[in-house]
Write a protein that holds these residues in place. Structure first.
Motif, PDB file in Angstrom:
ATOM      1  N   THR A 117       0.832  -1.207   0.000  1.00 21.54           N
ATOM      2  CA  THR A 117       0.000   0.000   0.000  1.00 21.54           C
ATOM      3  C   THR A 117       0.861   1.249   0.000  1.00 21.54           C
ATOM      4  O   THR A 117       0.594   2.207  -0.729  1.00 21.54           O
ATOM      5  CB  THR A 117      -0.940  -0.008   1.224  1.00 21.54           C
ATOM      6  OG1 THR A 117      -1.761  -1.179   1.152  1.00 21.54           O
ATOM      7  CG2 THR A 117      -1.809   1.230   1.265  1.00 21.54           C
ATOM      8  N   TRP A 118       1.921   1.259   0.811  1.00 20.26           N
ATOM      9  CA  TRP A 118       2.805   2.425   0.882  1.00 20.26           C
ATOM     10  C   TRP A 118       3.434   2.699  -0.483  1.00 20.26           C
ATOM     11  O   TRP A 118       3.462   3.837  -0.945  1.00 20.26           O
ATOM     12  CB  TRP A 118       3.889   2.207   1.943  1.00 20.26           C
ATOM     13  CG  TRP A 118       4.634   3.454   2.295  1.00 20.26           C
ATOM     14  CD1 TRP A 118       4.382   4.287   3.344  1.00 20.26           C
ATOM     15  CD2 TRP A 118       5.755   4.018   1.594  1.00 20.26           C
ATOM     16  NE1 TRP A 118       5.270   5.341   3.326  1.00 20.26           N
ATOM     17  CE2 TRP A 118       6.121   5.191   2.267  1.00 20.26           C
ATOM     18  CE3 TRP A 118       6.468   3.642   0.467  1.00 20.26           C
ATOM     19  CZ2 TRP A 118       7.175   5.986   1.856  1.00 20.26           C
ATOM     20  CZ3 TRP A 118       7.523   4.437   0.045  1.00 20.26           C
ATOM     21  CH2 TRP A 118       7.863   5.599   0.733  1.00 20.26           C
ATOM     22  N   LEU A 119       3.951   1.648  -1.153  1.00 23.81           N
ATOM     23  CA  LEU A 119       4.584   1.823  -2.461  1.00 23.81           C
ATOM     24  C   LEU A 119       3.584   2.249  -3.530  1.00 23.81           C
ATOM     25  O   LEU A 119       3.916   3.048  -4.408  1.00 23.81           O
ATOM     26  CB  LEU A 119       5.299   0.544  -2.891  1.00 23.81           C
ATOM     27  CG  LEU A 119       6.590   0.213  -2.161  1.00 23.81           C
ATOM     28  CD1 LEU A 119       7.114  -1.151  -2.591  1.00 23.81           C
ATOM     29  CD2 LEU A 119       7.632   1.294  -2.370  1.00 23.81           C
ATOM     30  N   GLU A 120       2.367   1.728  -3.467  1.00 19.29           N
ATOM     31  CA  GLU A 120       1.342   2.163  -4.421  1.00 19.29           C
ATOM     32  C   GLU A 120       1.086   3.655  -4.279  1.00 19.29           C
ATOM     33  O   GLU A 120       1.020   4.381  -5.275  1.00 19.29           O
ATOM     34  CB  GLU A 120       0.043   1.379  -4.208  1.00 19.29           C
ATOM     35  CG  GLU A 120       0.130  -0.064  -4.652  1.00 19.29           C
ATOM     36  CD  GLU A 120      -1.056  -0.900  -4.219  1.00 19.29           C
ATOM     37  OE1 GLU A 120      -1.274  -1.942  -4.854  1.00 19.29           O
ATOM     38  OE2 GLU A 120      -1.762  -0.530  -3.250  1.00 19.29           O
ATOM     39  N   ARG A 121       0.973   4.131  -3.064  1.00 20.98           N
ATOM     40  CA  ARG A 121       0.750   5.566  -2.830  1.00 20.98           C
ATOM     41  C   ARG A 121       1.963   6.382  -3.232  1.00 20.98           C
ATOM     42  O   ARG A 121       1.850   7.435  -3.838  1.00 20.98           O
ATOM     43  CB  ARG A 121       0.413   5.819  -1.367  1.00 20.98           C
ATOM     44  CG  ARG A 121      -0.939   5.328  -0.981  1.00 20.98           C
ATOM     45  CD  ARG A 121      -1.232   5.616   0.461  1.00 20.98           C
ATOM     46  NE  ARG A 121      -2.522   5.074   0.828  1.00 20.98           N
ATOM     47  CZ  ARG A 121      -2.868   4.792   2.057  1.00 20.98           C
ATOM     48  NH1 ARG A 121      -2.028   5.007   3.058  1.00 20.98           N
ATOM     49  NH2 ARG A 121      -4.060   4.299   2.317  1.00 20.98           N
TER      50      ARG A 121
END
Length: 129
Positions: A117-121
């Motif tokens: 999720t962090w990398l997607e954001r």
């Protein structure tokens, strides 16, 4: 919940797999200048596009109690001096409850369970610049 890893290297490969599955170019052991005492500074992974690094990643997995807490504090401090943005990805049962809580409050520390999720954001924000 994150998977148990047999070694720090296996954890690093797991982090790299998450990034690759999101379309990042992943390189290992990128040299980023030198440390304060003059030795070369290498980071575990760099993520980017078209071979250009945009995010440095240090990976810290701790299976049992040990000196990982001091290493994480030093790594987070080191990240501030990198010429590219960076994060510390961490996981494992060897972190004390209080230190886990402290890590969760750090902007440049990401638990493995939250990495996708962090990398997607981050990728969306990075592409807008």
């Amino acid at each position: 919940m994150s998977t148990a890893y047999e070694s720090g290297r296996a954890f690093e490969l797991g982090v790299a797999d998450v990034a690759r599955n999101l379309g990042f170019d992943v390189q290992g052991q990128l040299q980023l200048g030198t440390r304060v005492w003059g030795s070369p500074r290498h980071i575990d992974l760099s993520l980017g596009y078209s071979g250009r690094p945009f995010l440095g990643v240090e990976c810290k997995y701790q299976a049992s109690r040990g000196s990982i807490q001091e290493k994480c504090v030093a790594t987070l401090s080191d990240i501030e001096s990198w010429p590219i943005p960076g994060i510390l990805v961490w996981a494992g049962p060897g972190y004390s409850v209080h230190f886990r809580e402290w890590l969760e409050r750090q902007q440049t520390a990401v638990h493995f369970d939250n990495l996708k999720t962090w990398l997607e954001r981050w990728r969306i924000d990075g592409e807008q610049e």
